[in-house]
Design an enzyme around this catalytic site. Structure first.
Site, PDB file in Angstrom:
ATOM      1  N   ARG A 106       0.858  -1.184   0.000  1.00 49.36           N
ATOM      2  CA  ARG A 106       0.000   0.000   0.000  1.00 49.36           C
ATOM      3  C   ARG A 106       0.894   1.233   0.000  1.00 49.36           C
ATOM      4  NH1 ARG A 106       1.822   1.728   3.968  1.00 49.36           N
ATOM      5  NH2 ARG A 106       0.891   3.733   3.533  1.00 49.36           N
ATOM      6  N   GLY A 107       0.252   2.400  -0.150  1.00 52.68           N
ATOM      7  CA  GLY A 107       0.991   3.635  -0.330  1.00 52.68           C
ATOM      8  C   GLY A 107       1.064   3.882  -1.828  1.00 52.68           C
ATOM      9  N   ALA A 108       0.611   5.069  -2.251  1.00 50.86           N
ATOM     10  CA  ALA A 108       0.450   5.309  -3.686  1.00 50.86           C
ATOM     11  C   ALA A 108       1.723   5.017  -4.488  1.00 50.86           C
ATOM     12  CB  ALA A 108      -0.040   6.741  -3.911  1.00 50.86           C
ATOM     13  N   ARG A 131      -6.873  -0.540  -7.455  1.00 48.45           N
ATOM     14  CA  ARG A 131      -7.223   0.531  -6.501  1.00 48.45           C
ATOM     15  C   ARG A 131      -7.600   1.757  -7.312  1.00 48.45           C
ATOM     16  NH1 ARG A 131      -4.802   0.557  -1.289  1.00 48.45           N
ATOM     17  NH2 ARG A 131      -6.301   2.156  -0.769  1.00 48.45           N
ATOM     18  N   GLN A 154      -2.563   2.506   9.796  1.00 53.56           N
ATOM     19  CA  GLN A 154      -1.238   2.615   9.162  1.00 53.56           C
ATOM     20  C   GLN A 154      -0.283   3.470   9.983  1.00 53.56           C
ATOM     21  OE1 GLN A 154      -4.162   3.147   7.576  1.00 53.56           O
ATOM     22  NE2 GLN A 154      -4.116   2.411   5.475  1.00 53.56           N
ATOM     23  N   ASP A 183      -2.596  10.856  -2.556  1.00 52.06           N
ATOM     24  CA  ASP A 183      -2.923   9.804  -3.525  1.00 52.06           C
ATOM     25  C   ASP A 183      -3.230  10.386  -4.890  1.00 52.06           C
ATOM     26  OD1 ASP A 183      -3.586   8.560  -0.728  1.00 52.06           O
ATOM     27  OD2 ASP A 183      -3.267   6.907  -2.134  1.00 52.06           O
ATOM     28  N   ASN A 196      -6.196  12.272  -0.206  1.00 49.20           N
ATOM     29  CA  ASN A 196      -5.271  11.489   0.612  1.00 49.20           C
ATOM     30  C   ASN A 196      -6.098  10.685   1.612  1.00 49.20           C
ATOM     31  OD1 ASN A 196      -2.544  10.776   1.377  1.00 49.20           O
ATOM     32  ND2 ASN A 196      -2.837  12.006   3.222  1.00 49.20           N
ATOM     33  N   LYS A 197      -5.438   9.908   2.420  1.00 46.13           N
ATOM     34  CA  LYS A 197      -6.090   9.045   3.410  1.00 46.13           C
ATOM     35  C   LYS A 197      -7.189   9.772   4.173  1.00 46.13           C
ATOM     36  CE  LYS A 197      -5.155   5.730   3.883  1.00 46.13           C
ATOM     37  NZ  LYS A 197      -5.824   4.772   3.004  1.00 46.13           N
TER      38      LYS A 197
END
Lengths: 337, 337
Positions: free
Chosen positions: A52-54, A86, A187, A228, A238-239
């Site tokens: 995970r993580g763009a 995603r 996270q 993101d 973003n998150k």
């Protein structure tokens, strides 16, 4: 500046005939590696959040294409499947577009392997550069708050927002870091704290909901987050929770910095209104560690991203430079064609 | 208005010679009752959060004094111990002051039992009244967001903020309820959702950090919360995260309502700056369900309350009436001596 002390984690590792991924779902309790033998397994790892993580998603997807090429798989199909893994992270689309361009140009498997490696290497270099640019904005003896995980785990290494924090610590500008838990996947609690403790950086975990109270205490001068997708006017997806932090930061006069490689900028998206926000399974909120924590019959609403509008952002840092108080004009000047 | 459908839970029950408490730490998985045979056990239950919610704490403490009187314990000592059990909730101090006044006036054990019963009965009546007053402020077809648990579990019954929500649903004004998880104790996830599902109220759980994104969607017209202490200028201490919700609500033009019995108002506290904020064990953020979820060596900062300033509050609802846009003058007019 010697950052090596702060850059010892590599979560995405190409092994010549397969891709090795550090399973981020099991950290910090277990350090397990997943060996992906084909593009299908990489797609699944992206979907399941093992990676995970763009930026890391984009890198893993690029390796998926290279691996498929080596194995003679139909690449159009592989590109389509990976692209759908995603929806919000634009780096995924960017990395796949870059691989596709090479495919269309007639690249063979070896050339696609080189391209994936280039994407990975450039990401690390971009993170180092962003670290320097972002840290230069921060005064000495600052405290900072970050959200989610934007570190080595989320990228080729060093990190985006966490890269700025690493650089800021190395340069003696940041004294202390607060990390939000980042529900529901935790996270921040599981991954960012793991990275910070490994690097010996002074840090404390907070509940996401404690951020405004923290800002009021005067302990943080900057909120530093990743992205993101950044729209053409500077609006940043973003998150989930990022938007709330941006509002609270503005209310307290705390500065707000977005750190992301230029591949996160999507000039084809005019504003945040156009960004699709991924809704994930409500079960992520209803159970914890496999155990039901909410009464049977309960429902949940689980958006996993939100959009911080440009008006709440003090600086967008990419490897190309810093845009302060971003808007359509300054974004166009740096990222327009 | 027939509210009985929405008022079937009693978490604090006097049994003549002991106090029966529904253990809120185990909900919703288990419905366990704790039988407290003396004031010491009640103190421990308050400290351990087996009973929680400012009004419920006050009621349990009052029963602790009555029980101690029946058992011939030294009441001064009991009052001191109970008072120290939770520092932020003013209802605890208020209930103990009320019991002490009766003790000083020479009340016997039977009179102290009657006083504790009166405190409990008055709380339920106040909640019914606040429900009507608060719901009257809400337009039909509204969505609302609440935080923590302010329901039957947190009070003698019906609830404060959740009482307004119950009344609003009963009156056809509220169509849908969102409840924030309320980290780290998850009172919203575990307790509020339990109450809402039991009552058949249309509701969804959200991550605390999703509140601003929810407000932006237009789905909520009011944020409705309880209070642990309301200062003389209207500043309100409540569960951590309340302040952040108040800031986000103001940013979106969503209304913000505080609902609490007048015993929560502390006119001796000039403003929120003077309110002591309880810091709890960092371990509450580092482990989940007894399992360590954050890397060893990690630290955490765990304030469990924060203060929403009066300027962010649209209405304070007590059983005495509604104060819109509270300030020192309007607070003094309703609560001054």
């Amino acid at each position: 500046m010697d950052y090596d002390r702060y850059d010892r984690i590599r979560a995405v590792q190409w092994q010549g005939d397969h891709l090795r991924l550090l399973d981020q779902r099991l950290l910090p309790g277990e350090e397990c590696w997943i060996n992906c033998a084909d593009a299908g397994q990489i797609t699944q790892a992206i979907k399941d959040l093992a990676v995970r993580g763009a930026p890391a998603i984009g890198i893993a997807a690029a390796w998926g294409v290279a691996l498929a090429a080596k194995q003679g798989e139909p690449l159009d199909e592989v590109l389509t499947t990976l692209r759908a893994a995603r929806p919000t992270a634009v780096n995924l689309m960017w990395a796949l577009d870059r691989m596709k361009k090479r495919i269309v140009a007639g690249a063979d498997a070896a050339a696609l392997v080189r391209e994936a490696q280039a994407i990975q290497d450039e990401d690390l270099a971009a993170n180092r550069r962003m670290g320097e640019l972002g840290a230069a904005l921060i005064r000495t003896h600052s405290g900072v708050l970050t959200h989610c995980n934007t570190g080595s785990l989320a990228t080729a290494g060093f990190g985006t927002a966490l890269g700025v924090i690493r650089a800021g610590v190395a340069m003696g500008r940041i004294d202390h870091v607060y990390a939000g838990e980042t529900r529901p996947w935790q996270q921040g609690a599981r991954l960012t704290m793991w990275e910070l403790v490994r690097d010996g950086i002074s840090a404390q975990l907070i509940a996401d909901s404690a951020a405004a109270h923290l800002m009021k205490s005067g302990a943080v001068q900057w909120v530093i987050v990743g992205a993101d997708r950044i729209a053409a006017n500077g609006d940043t997806a973003n998150k989930i929770g990022t938007y709330q932090l941006a509002i609270a930061a503005k209310y307290h006069g705390v500065k707000f910095m977005v750190v992301a490689p230029s591949s996160t900028v999507d000039m084809a998206t005019g504003s945040g209104e156009e960004i699709e926000i991924e809704l994930r399974d409500p079960a992520e909120l209803l159970s914890t560690a496999g155990k039901r924590t909410v009464v049977e019959g309960a429902r949940a609403w689980n958006p996993v991203f939100d959009v911080a509008p440009a008006e709440l952002i003090d600086a967008i840092v990419t490897e190309r430079g810093v845009i302060e108080r971003p808007n359509s004009i300054s974004m166009q000047a740096m990222f327009g064609w």
